[in-house]
Enzyme design. Structure first.
Site, PDB file in Angstrom:
ATOM      1  N   HIS A  77       0.810  -1.223   0.000  1.00 13.22           N
ATOM      2  CA  HIS A  77       0.000   0.000   0.000  1.00 13.22           C
ATOM      3  C   HIS A  77       0.842   1.271   0.000  1.00 13.22           C
ATOM      4  CE1 HIS A  77       0.316  -0.201   4.556  1.00 13.22           C
ATOM      5  NE2 HIS A  77       0.404   1.096   4.379  1.00 13.22           N
ATOM      6  N   ASP A  96       0.179  -7.745   1.754  1.00 14.12           N
ATOM      7  CA  ASP A  96       0.603  -6.343   1.730  1.00 14.12           C
ATOM      8  C   ASP A  96       2.129  -6.259   1.758  1.00 14.12           C
ATOM      9  OD1 ASP A  96       0.663  -3.603   1.809  1.00 14.12           O
ATOM     10  OD2 ASP A  96      -0.206  -3.400   3.819  1.00 14.12           O
ATOM     11  N   GLN A 146       1.325   6.122  12.181  1.00 16.92           N
ATOM     12  CA  GLN A 146       1.353   6.575  10.791  1.00 16.92           C
ATOM     13  C   GLN A 146       2.772   6.959  10.378  1.00 16.92           C
ATOM     14  OE1 GLN A 146      -0.538   8.203  13.130  1.00 16.92           O
ATOM     15  NE2 GLN A 146      -0.100  10.388  13.058  1.00 16.92           N
ATOM     16  N   GLY A 147       3.160   6.522   9.193  1.00 16.23           N
ATOM     17  CA  GLY A 147       4.524   6.727   8.717  1.00 16.23           C
ATOM     18  C   GLY A 147       5.423   5.524   8.934  1.00 16.23           C
ATOM     19  N   ASP A 148       4.923   4.523   9.695  1.00 17.13           N
ATOM     20  CA  ASP A 148       5.709   3.303   9.921  1.00 17.13           C
ATOM     21  C   ASP A 148       5.364   2.204   8.926  1.00 17.13           C
ATOM     22  OD1 ASP A 148       7.231   4.177  12.131  1.00 17.13           O
ATOM     23  OD2 ASP A 148       5.564   3.808  13.494  1.00 17.13           O
ATOM     24  N   SER A 149       4.366   2.439   8.063  1.00 18.44           N
ATOM     25  CA  SER A 149       3.978   1.450   7.046  1.00 18.44           C
ATOM     26  C   SER A 149       5.197   0.887   6.330  1.00 18.44           C
ATOM     27  CB  SER A 149       3.078   2.099   5.993  1.00 18.44           C
ATOM     28  OG  SER A 149       1.738   2.078   6.370  1.00 18.44           O
TER      29      SER A 149
END
Length: 268
Positions: free
Chosen positions: A79, A124, A214-217
């Site tokens: 993603h 993913d 958020q931002g660790d994806s």
């Protein structure tokens, strides 16, 4: 799919690709960095990794994380990228915990491979090929069986240290306990649709307090195997909020895709 928490929230917080690139490109002043933490337990709230502690960690310019699968290929989340094909727009930063360090190694991408099953049956994961191998790279092996898919895991990244907060200058780390599929599904909502054998949950279900954000994806979830070597068992994928009770993090179950990852890596 709705399972796009960390990167989607990053974009929805008005950071977008350009702003995330600026953050990853070290826009924050030195005195904005969080103070070191000694508790060793929380990304949310801050626990700074030591230089060289996790040398395979990668920060990607679109606002995601990743790990060096080989010296020239980064394993990240599907993603985080749009499609399979040539791509020279991504910059990978490696070799440092401090994104402002002059020792940082920056390499452009040349090609992206996105899991072909992500939008259908799950998976993913994605691979980013770099323009050149990272000199002196240390890679993170991935799990090829489910033997290490339980216990306590480590996660790390430059994502927000509070839900909805700013991206970090320093690499932060946390430990998260395994959560069974049944317990994870029982949290309801999006969790009831957990894809068995494609996703693995981790976190403190009852109390929250530790999580990726958020931002660790795309960053790795890893643990020591029976030889005391690090092995990657997950990829930061989705969840509800950050470090909330009854909302564990959900990670790509790497062992289920190990052969597909290896096959794709050999062809790009």
């Amino acid at each position: 799919m709705a399972r796009k928490r960390w990167f989607t929230l990053l974009k929805n917080a008005t950071l977008g690709v350009a702003a995330a690139t600026a953050l990853a490109g070290l826009a924050a002043p030195a005195d904005a960095a969080p103070p070191p933490s000694t508790d060793g337990t929380q990304v949310i709230g801050g626990s700074r990794a030591a230089q060289g502690e996790f040398p395979w960690m990668v920060r990607l310019s679109m606002g995601c994380g990743g790990a060096l699968y080989t010296s020239q290929i980064v394993l990240t989340a599907a993603h985080c990228v749009d499609r399979t094909g040539s791509n020279t727009s991504i910059t990978a930063t490696t070799g440092v915990v401090d994104l402002q360090s002059s020792s940082a190694k920056k390499v452009k991408s040349t090609y992206v491979y996105r899991s072909p099953t992500y939008d259908t049956t799950g998976g993913d994961w994605a691979l980013i090929k770099l323009a050149a191998p990272v000199s002196g790279a240390t890679t993170l092996p991935i799990a090829s069986t489910s033997a290490n898919n339980s216990g306590t895991f480590t996660v790390a990244g430059w994502g927000a240290a509070t839900e909805g907060g700013a991206q970090q200058r320093y690499l932060l780390k946390t430990q998260v306990p395994f959560v069974s599929d049944a317990t994870c599904k029982a949290q309801g909502g999006e969790y009831s649709g957990l894809i068995a054998n494609a996703e693995i949950c981790a976190g403190n279900v009852e109390s929250g307090g530790v999580d990726t954000c958020q931002g660790d994806s795309g960053g790795p979830m890893f643990r020591r195997d029976n030889t005391n070597a690090w092995v990657q068992v997950g990829i930061t994928s989705w969840g509800i909020g950050c470090a909330r009770a009854h909302a564990p993090g959900v990670y790509t179950e790497v062992s289920s895709f190990a052969s597909a990852i290896a096959s794709a890596a050999s062809k790009i």
